[in-house]
Design an enzyme around this catalytic site. Structure first.
Site, PDB file in Angstrom:
ATOM      1  N   GLY B  31       0.847  -1.181   0.000  1.00 29.10           N
ATOM      2  CA  GLY B  31       0.000   0.000   0.000  1.00 29.10           C
ATOM      3  C   GLY B  31       0.880   1.226   0.000  1.00 29.10           C
ATOM      4  O   GLY B  31       2.097   1.119  -0.041  1.00 29.10           O
ATOM      5  N   GLY B  36       0.175   2.651   7.088  1.00 34.40           N
ATOM      6  CA  GLY B  36       0.210   1.935   8.363  1.00 34.40           C
ATOM      7  C   GLY B  36       0.535   0.459   8.258  1.00 34.40           C
ATOM      8  O   GLY B  36       0.159  -0.333   9.117  1.00 34.40           O
ATOM      9  N   ASP B 110       6.894  -7.356   4.866  1.00 34.79           N
ATOM     10  CA  ASP B 110       6.401  -5.981   4.965  1.00 34.79           C
ATOM     11  C   ASP B 110       7.120  -5.183   3.891  1.00 34.79           C
ATOM     12  O   ASP B 110       8.342  -5.076   3.911  1.00 34.79           O
ATOM     13  CB  ASP B 110       6.724  -5.414   6.356  1.00 34.79           C
ATOM     14  CG  ASP B 110       6.226  -3.980   6.498  1.00 34.79           C
ATOM     15  OD1 ASP B 110       5.254  -3.612   5.815  1.00 34.79           O
ATOM     16  OD2 ASP B 110       6.817  -3.229   7.294  1.00 34.79           O
ATOM     17  N   GLY B 113       6.312   1.376   0.646  1.00 33.78           N
ATOM     18  CA  GLY B 113       5.284   2.056  -0.112  1.00 33.78           C
ATOM     19  C   GLY B 113       5.816   3.009  -1.166  1.00 33.78           C
ATOM     20  O   GLY B 113       5.196   3.187  -2.195  1.00 33.78           O
ATOM     21  N   ASP B 168     -10.323   4.873  12.864  1.00 35.72           N
ATOM     22  CA  ASP B 168     -10.521   5.753  14.023  1.00 35.72           C
ATOM     23  C   ASP B 168     -10.492   7.229  13.612  1.00 35.72           C
ATOM     24  O   ASP B 168     -11.110   8.069  14.243  1.00 35.72           O
ATOM     25  CB  ASP B 168      -9.459   5.476  15.100  1.00 35.72           C
ATOM     26  CG  ASP B 168      -8.039   5.463  14.536  1.00 35.72           C
ATOM     27  OD1 ASP B 168      -7.862   5.028  13.374  1.00 35.72           O
ATOM     28  OD2 ASP B 168      -7.115   5.881  15.253  1.00 35.72           O
ATOM     29  N   GLY B 467      51.159   0.601 -40.760  1.00 38.97           N
ATOM     30  CA  GLY B 467      52.466   1.134 -40.376  1.00 38.97           C
ATOM     31  C   GLY B 467      53.555   0.382 -41.121  1.00 38.97           C
ATOM     32  O   GLY B 467      53.289  -0.612 -41.822  1.00 38.97           O
ATOM     33  N   LEU B 468      54.772   0.849 -40.972  1.00 37.08           N
ATOM     34  CA  LEU B 468      55.909   0.246 -41.662  1.00 37.08           C
ATOM     35  C   LEU B 468      56.105  -1.210 -41.244  1.00 37.08           C
ATOM     36  O   LEU B 468      55.706  -1.603 -40.153  1.00 37.08           O
ATOM     37  CB  LEU B 468      57.189   1.022 -41.316  1.00 37.08           C
ATOM     38  CG  LEU B 468      57.284   2.475 -41.791  1.00 37.08           C
ATOM     39  CD1 LEU B 468      58.520   3.130 -41.171  1.00 37.08           C
ATOM     40  CD2 LEU B 468      57.334   2.532 -43.311  1.00 37.08           C
ATOM     41  N   SER B 469      56.757  -1.938 -42.103  1.00 41.26           N
ATOM     42  CA  SER B 469      57.162  -3.289 -41.720  1.00 41.26           C
ATOM     43  C   SER B 469      58.079  -3.185 -40.505  1.00 41.26           C
ATOM     44  O   SER B 469      58.968  -2.325 -40.479  1.00 41.26           O
ATOM     45  CB  SER B 469      57.898  -3.952 -42.883  1.00 41.26           C
ATOM     46  OG  SER B 469      58.402  -5.197 -42.492  1.00 41.26           O
ATOM     47  N   SER B 541      49.604  -1.655 -45.580  1.00 44.11           N
ATOM     48  CA  SER B 541      48.682  -0.785 -46.310  1.00 44.11           C
ATOM     49  C   SER B 541      49.168   0.665 -46.397  1.00 44.11           C
ATOM     50  O   SER B 541      48.634   1.540 -45.740  1.00 44.11           O
ATOM     51  CB  SER B 541      47.278  -0.845 -45.690  1.00 44.11           C
ATOM     52  OG  SER B 541      47.333  -0.658 -44.291  1.00 44.11           O
TER      53      SER B 541
END
Lengths: 300, 634
Positions: B31, B36, B110, B113, B168, B467-469, B541
């Protein structure tokens, strides 16, 4: 068809948890404190893996101030082929002469128990420590998960616990982290005694009433277990018919006057009692949240 | 009505026998904040004599310090166990409490909430048989009432007690009670609750908790405690088909092979035909093993160890089922999920799920809709945020045995775990398989690059080491791949020399062949990216144009140029393969750096200066950058 009683269901749940630990953690250990809850836990572990041996060791963190009868009971396990018992003592604490009388219960417990436990967990690199804590024992325990996560520093973060759904336990951790596992979380003190009765489980004789030498201090009956207990001027040990509802370090554990000398008499006495079992323990009363603080620091 | 827990027995053996016959009822209280709940549980414990004198003394002490009830005992302090909870006067996490009556033992969860702690509320609900929904009579049905009732219903709780509390404070007014009850019944009409028992209570004053109150003469139902004690909770799991997820294969020696697990439904005896899923292999049970002697029968709820007549392959996570009524098997489902993490659920992301004793990888392939918990309207959505509920399609990386959640809670519920943080981030309930067991055709599923990659917990990428060999390309790439493998990542390395031995062994070193060499390697890399892999390419490359060709083949962000930058002097001084020497001697033509140019990248994704960085440090840098870019999951 057979219908299960509440004890049957509690037993089945605990066995399921123990098997999950064994199956999913790398290096589990079962904390063995020699008390009745440990006896029940050990019995459940035997059942879980029968007919095989228990697939993880037992660990007792010895503060060197346990009752002598507890140590004798523990040492009998060394001959049991189904179990592998490890004992760890915080040697630094021993070298510094840490004890409950010289340093107070709080420091003694922290050094010899909490630090000792952390040392042992680090030493053996356990990633799961199985303990016998129950949710009915204390308020902060009532909040704890069955698989309770600990950081690499062994800390518990009570405000940020993993949700635990059904019986699906999240057992995943990173290197250095660990879990504490509480298979008997949902048992009550009465359940423990009924199960001990039903299964005829062996427990330390201190639980049964006998004539024992005690002194009374601050309303607590302390057993004169050995000559390390400093007697106050004029203090004389007196023989009383007493037993213990919980067991720990003897100077910190109060006896109760009782004539209960069988399991059924203990249960009967318990049903009529009006105080909780932890009442005899000094540790819980320091501050309202003392157990929670100790747990955050790594206490079980 | 004082005698609830006070022992009434002639002798202890009789008492123990009667205790052993007690049944167990698990329930939750839920709840909104301040309705309560904790006060009610505190009241139940107090009234059932579960509070010891020393606990009461410390409670009185704390009530003065933290309590909200003046000089009165604040029962909420009994259950709010964390220091932060007592200070703030709220419940953060679920607390478990225990009490019993002459008939039953109760485990109460319990639950908090506050909306932010909804996941803790779901934790409590997942194991409960009944829910007490608290409503503040002054406030009526609130958002949290709706949310919690919806989650209660979703998780399969079929019995609700509506505690209309704080009566109450509304002068025990019947009209208020009637109005709230009517509103709740209307709202919960299609929740599938088998019973809704409304009770007007004051947890604080004790009205209608253990005995009927004089102040509500118009209420003719039972007080709460009596209702909890007698309500029939029919669990039909025992009557369902046998199911046991295998947790542990017990092999203490060569002569014994037992399958240990908890029976989640049905029962099993020696001689029963069983089927292991997902493999589908059948056998018969030879023994139901237990310490102290074999059992005639294992029943729902029991943890047992079974041995089988045949040596069939069964391992942890498999499910043993009744051979004639097996569970379904699938790897794709429609499921309802509740999200429990601050990080939203993302479709396509790889998660771990745990279901029974099985853990596997899962991803949400599609979110069908999100559910507004207040109106239960379906909304379109792509994600689920904290505390949101949605219906989703999920795909697993393997087949699993299951039953729909509404048929079998423990065969159809799962938790979702984040792969990086290991937090439990969601819960799910299987509605049905997307591929029916009876249907041999697999439901068409678009297995995309994203899906393949997320199942590997990574994003695909080409790491193009140029990169280079002798610059150290292969050395660094090799270390990076080892690191990735150690992290569980899926990788492949294409090395220039190795590719020339196979795929490209028909190519020489002319310009055209060089371009074709790069093109083929680019295409292979692209296929691997499509497969979700992290591809490490180690190629000299030398030409920018070639590298640009490959970059254009894949999507943006999938090509990372890693410039392994060593000076010619340094590379030549290493000369591991002795190639520079040969090139200087004129034995090799068109050697990059000697008589053919190297065009350094102008804006490489990663620049490794290997004159300065050792290979390990260079590899660290690559991993760091990949991780920072989110390519390694997380």
């Amino acid at each position: 068809m057979k219908t299960l009683t509440h004890l049957d269901r509690l037993e089945a749940e605990s066995i399921h948890i123990l098997r999950e630990v064994a199956a999913s953690m790398q290096n589990p250990v079962m904390m063995y404190s020699i008390g009745k809850d440990s006896s029940v836990l050990l019995h459940l572990a035997r059942k879980a893996f029968y007919p095989g041996p228990i697939p993880f060791p037992l660990l007792h963190v010895d503060t060197t101030w346990k009752f002598r009868e507890m140590i004798a009971f523990r040492d009998a396990l060394k001959d049991d082929p189904q179990t592998d018992l490890l004992v760890h003592i915080n040697q630094e604490g021993v070298e510094q002469g840490i004890g409950p009388f010289t340093h107070g219960s709080s420091l003694h417990t922290d050094v010899m128990k909490t630090q000792g436990l952390k040392q042992a967990l680090d030493k053996y690199k356990f990633d799961a420590a199985i303990g016998g804590a129950r949710r009915d024992e204390e308020k902060s325990r009532a909040k704890e998960r069955i698989f309770s996560f600990r950081s690499a520093q062994h800390r518990w973060d009570p405000k940020n616990q993993r949700p635990e759904l059904w019986s699906l336990y999240n057992t995943r951790i990173k290197p250095g982290e660990s879990v504490r596992v509480f298979p008997i979380s949902n048992w009550t003190e009465l359940d423990i005694w009924q199960y001990i009765y039903q299964e005829n489980i062996d427990i330390v004789p201190l639980y049964f009433a006998a004539e024992r030498p005690v002194v009374e201090r601050d309303g607590i009956l302390v057993l004169v277990d050995d000559d390390r207990l400093p007697l106050e001027p004029g203090e004389e040990p007196m023989m009383k018919q007493v037993r213990f509802r919980t067991l720990g370090c003897y100077p910190l554990t109060g006896a109760v006057e009782s004539s209960a000398s069988t399991i059924t008499e203990i249960i009967e006495e318990m049903l009529r009692t009006t105080t909780s079992e932890r009442e005899g323990r000094a540790i819980d009363k320091d501050a309202p949240a003392s157990m929670e603080m100790k747990k955050q620091e790594g206490y079980f | 009505m004082d005698g609830y827990a006070a022992p009434q027995f002639a002798d202890i053996e009789t008492y123990l026998d009667s205790q052993l016959k007690k049944s167990l009822l698990r329930f939750i209280t839920c709840g909104s904040v301040d309705d309560g709940k904790s006060t009610l549980i505190g009241r139940l414990l107090y009234e059932s004599k579960m509070i010891f004198d020393d606990q009461l003394a410390s409670l009185k002490n704390e009530s003065k310090k933290f309590g909200t009830q003046g000089e009165e005992i604040d029962f909420a302090l009994l259950v709010d166990g964390l220091a932060a909870e007592r200070e703030q006067g709220i419940t953060i996490d679920v607390a478990y409490r225990f009490f019993s009556t002459d008939r039953r033992k109760f485990i109460v969860a319990d639950t908090p909430g506050h909306e932010q702690y909804t996941r803790n509320m779901a934790t409590g609900a997942s194991t409960a048989d009944l829910a007490i929904v608290m409503i503040d009579a002054r406030k009526g049905v609130l958002t949290q009432t709706r949310r919690h009732s919806f989650i209660v219903s979703l998780l399969g709780i079929r019995h609700v007690v509506l505690c209309i509390n704080k009566m109450d404070l509304v002068d025990y007014d019947q009209a208020t009670y009637d109005r709230i009850l009517a509103e709740y019944r209307d709202f919960a009409a299609d929740f599938g609750f088998e019973s809704i028992q409304a009770i007007p209570v004051s947890a604080l004053a004790g009205d209608n908790v253990v005995s009927n109150s004089d102040r509500t003469p118009w209420y003719d139902g039972p007080p709460l405690m009596e209702y909890l004690d007698t309500v029939e909770i029919a669990s039909d799991d025992a009557g369902k088909a046998f199911r046991m997820p295998v947790q542990w294969v017990n092999r203490p020696n060569l002569d014994f092979r037992g399958f240990a697990g908890q029976i989640v439904s049905g029962s099993v005896k020696a001689g029963d035909a069983v089927r292991a899923l997902p493999s589908g292999k059948s056998s018969k049970v030879s023994r139901v093993v237990a310490m102290g002697g074999d059992l005639d029968e294992g029943v729902e709820g029991q943890s047992v160890t079974l041995t089988l007549e045949d040596e069939i392959d069964v391992s942890r996570g498999d499910v043993l089922c009744a051979d004639k009524q097996p569970a379904e098997v699938s790897d794709q489902f429609q499921a309802t999920m509740l999200w429990m993490s601050d990080s939203a659920m993302l479709p396509g992301r790889s998660y771990v799920i745990k279901m029974g004793a099985r853990e596997c990888q899962m991803q949400v392939t599609e979110e069908k809709y999100r559910i507004d918990v207040n109106t239960r309207a379906h909304e379109a959505g792509k994600t689920l945020k904290l505390n949101e509920i949605g219906v989703v399609n999920i795909a697993l990386d393997r087949e699993v045995a299951f039953d729909p959640y509404e048929d079998n809670r423990r065969m159809g519920g799962f938790i979702v775990i984040d792969r990086m943080t290991n937090e439990t981030v969601g819960l799910g309930l299987i509605n049905f398989a997307l591929r029916r067991a009876s249907n041999i055709h697999r439901q068409a599923m678009d297995v995309s690059k994203e899906l393949r990659a997320s199942m590997k917990g990574q994003k695909p990428v080409i790491l193009w080491f140029t990169g280079l060999s002798g610059a150290g390309k292969s050395t660094v790439a090799n270390i990076v791949e080892k690191r990735l493998a150690a992290m569980g990542k899926h990788t492949y390395t294409l090395d220039g020399d190795n590719v020339r031995h196979g795929l490209n062994n028909d190519l020489g070193f002319t310009d055209a062949d060089r371009v074709e060499n790069i093109r083929r390697v680019g295409e292979v890399s692209k296929l691997m990216v499509d497969a979700g892999l992290i591809v490490l390419v180690s190629f000299i490359s030398p030409f920018r144009a070639e590298r640009r060709i490959v970059r254009q083949m894949v999507e943006e962000g999938e090509f990372w140029e890693v410039f392994v930058d060593a000076s010619l002097e340094a590379a030549e001084s290493r000369d591991v393969k002795g190639l520079y020497k040969k090139a200087r001697a004129g034995e090799i033509k068109n050697f990059t750096g000697i008589d053919s140019p190297y065009e350094p990248p102008q804006a490489p994704e990663i620049h490794l200066e290997t004159d300065r960085l050792d290979p390990e440090a260079a590899a660290d840098l690559v991993i760091e950058r990949l991780d920072a870019a989110g390519l390694l999951g997380g």
